[in-house]
Design an enzyme around this catalytic site. Sequence first.
Site, PDB file in Angstrom:
ATOM      1  N   ASP A   1      40.021  -2.190   7.279  1.00 24.27           N
ATOM      2  CA  ASP A   1      38.939  -1.315   7.695  1.00 24.27           C
ATOM      3  C   ASP A   1      39.165  -0.908   9.142  1.00 24.27           C
ATOM      4  OD1 ASP A   1      36.310  -0.121   7.865  1.00 24.27           O
ATOM      5  OD2 ASP A   1      35.906  -1.794   9.210  1.00 24.27           O
TER       6      ASP A   1
ATOM      7  N   ILE B   1      36.885  -6.612   6.063  1.00 26.53           N
ATOM      8  CA  ILE B   1      35.668  -5.935   5.640  1.00 26.53           C
ATOM      9  C   ILE B   1      35.054  -5.274   6.870  1.00 26.53           C
ATOM     10  CG2 ILE B   1      35.192  -7.401   3.645  1.00 26.53           C
ATOM     11  CD1 ILE B   1      33.268  -9.029   5.296  1.00 26.53           C
ATOM     12  N   ASP B   2      34.165  -4.323   6.636  1.00 28.57           N
ATOM     13  CA  ASP B   2      33.584  -3.555   7.726  1.00 28.57           C
ATOM     14  C   ASP B   2      32.802  -4.439   8.695  1.00 28.57           C
ATOM     15  OD1 ASP B   2      34.551  -1.431   6.309  1.00 28.57           O
ATOM     16  OD2 ASP B   2      32.601  -0.728   5.610  1.00 28.57           O
ATOM     17  N   LYS B   3      32.653  -3.937   9.893  1.00 26.43           N
ATOM     18  CA  LYS B   3      31.900  -4.643  10.936  1.00 26.43           C
ATOM     19  C   LYS B   3      30.513  -5.056  10.444  1.00 26.43           C
ATOM     20  CE  LYS B   3      29.634  -3.738  15.372  1.00 26.43           C
ATOM     21  NZ  LYS B   3      29.405  -2.730  16.441  1.00 26.43           N
TER      22      LYS B   3
ATOM     23  N   ARG C   1      31.195   2.120  -0.060  1.00 28.84           N
ATOM     24  CA  ARG C   1      30.287   3.022   0.653  1.00 28.84           C
ATOM     25  C   ARG C   1      30.571   4.481   0.303  1.00 28.84           C
ATOM     26  NH1 ARG C   1      31.053   1.087   6.731  1.00 28.84           N
ATOM     27  NH2 ARG C   1      29.282   2.497   7.098  1.00 28.84           N
TER      28      ARG C   1
END
Length: 364
Positions: free
Chosen positions: A9, A167-169, A271
Site C-alpha cells: 500500500d 495494509i493501509d494506514k 476500497r
Amino acid sequence: MTNDIDIFDNEELLDDDLSTSPIDGEQLYEHWKVEVDAGQAALRIDKYLADRMQHSSRNRIQTAADAGCIFVNGKPVKCNYKVRPTDVITLMLDRPKHDSAIKAEDIPLNIVYEDDDLMVVNKEAGMVVHPGAGNFNGTLLNAVAWHLRHLESFDPNNPEVGLVHRIDKDTSGLLVVAKTPDAKTALGKQFFNKTTHRSYNALVWGNLANDNGRIEGNIARDPKDRLRMKVFDSTSGIGKTAVTHYRVLDRFGYVTLVECVLETGRTHQIRAHMKHIGHPLFGDERYGGNEILRGQRSSTYKAFIQNCFKCCQRQALHAKTLGFVHPRTGLQMDFDSAWPADFDSLISKWRSYIKGTTLDTFAE
C-alpha cells in the site's frame, strides 16, 4: 516474488514538496535520478516523468519544472522539453534528501504470534506500515526494528527480511513479518501463488442486493487523483487484474457488514472495488464514504451518522483473519483478530439503531 501482486500500500507515500523554486547560487541536492533508455522516442519530459515518478502527478511535475527543479544533463529545463536517448534527468531541491533508513523506535506492538522465523502483528488503525515521504517515523517497521533490536541477524533495512505484505494506514488488523530471508521468500511465494488465506470485515454503504458476490476489475491509479485507485474493465489493458469475493454478515438497512476475501492483493483493492459497485466503505474519505450516502433526511438520522463518523474516524475496514503455511515447519498457521474498539462500537451503534425494525423500513 511478491512484486507482481502489488500488495504494497502506497497511501502514505506522499509527494515531496516540488513547488519550492531554488534560489540562484544556493546549494542544490539530488532527490531523484533516471537515465533515459537508448531507444526512447522524443517525448515531453512532464509526460515521461509522470509515467516513472509513481507518486507525482503530471501537474506536480510541471510545477517542479516551472520552479527550476528538473534538470537534464545538469541544466534546468521546462516541462515542454522533449527527452532524448541517454539524457540524465534529475530532480534537484534546496534541501538534503531525507534519510530513509529505518531506525528503531520504542513503539508498542500488539504481537499475536512470534517464533524464530516470523511474527504476526495486529496493527492498530492510524499506524503507517513503512516509512515514506511525510511519515519517516512512528511506523510499524520502526516498531519492529526496536522489538528485534537485539537480533543480530535482523536488519530492518534489508529488503530480504521484514514485511511480506501491507495494509493501509487507517486499516486495522493482521500482518506477517519475516525475520529471515528464507521465511520471506517462502511467504512471498505463498502470496504470489494465492495460497494464503485472508479475510477482511468491512462496513459499506447501502443494502447489497445479494448475500454474496464476486467483484472483478483491473485496478490502477486514478489519473485524476494519484492517491486513489480506480477500477477499469478487465479487457482495457489498464492496471492489474483484481478479484474480491464478498459475503454479507449482517444488514443494517442503510449499511451492510460484509466479509471480503481477496483473490488478489492490489493497493486499496477492497476500497476501490466496493466504490466501483456503488457501496463505498463507511467513513472512507478518499473514496467518498465519509458523507451520508443512504438514509433519511431527518436531523435525528443525520446526528446519528455524525456520531458514527466520530466513533470510527477512518474507513471501516479490519484485516480479521490471516492464514499461511509456516515457512520452516510446513504447518498451517491460522490467526483471527477481534474487532478494535472503534469498529466494534460502530457496529454496536448500527445494531441498536435498527433494533425493532425490519429491512422494509429501509427500502431505497
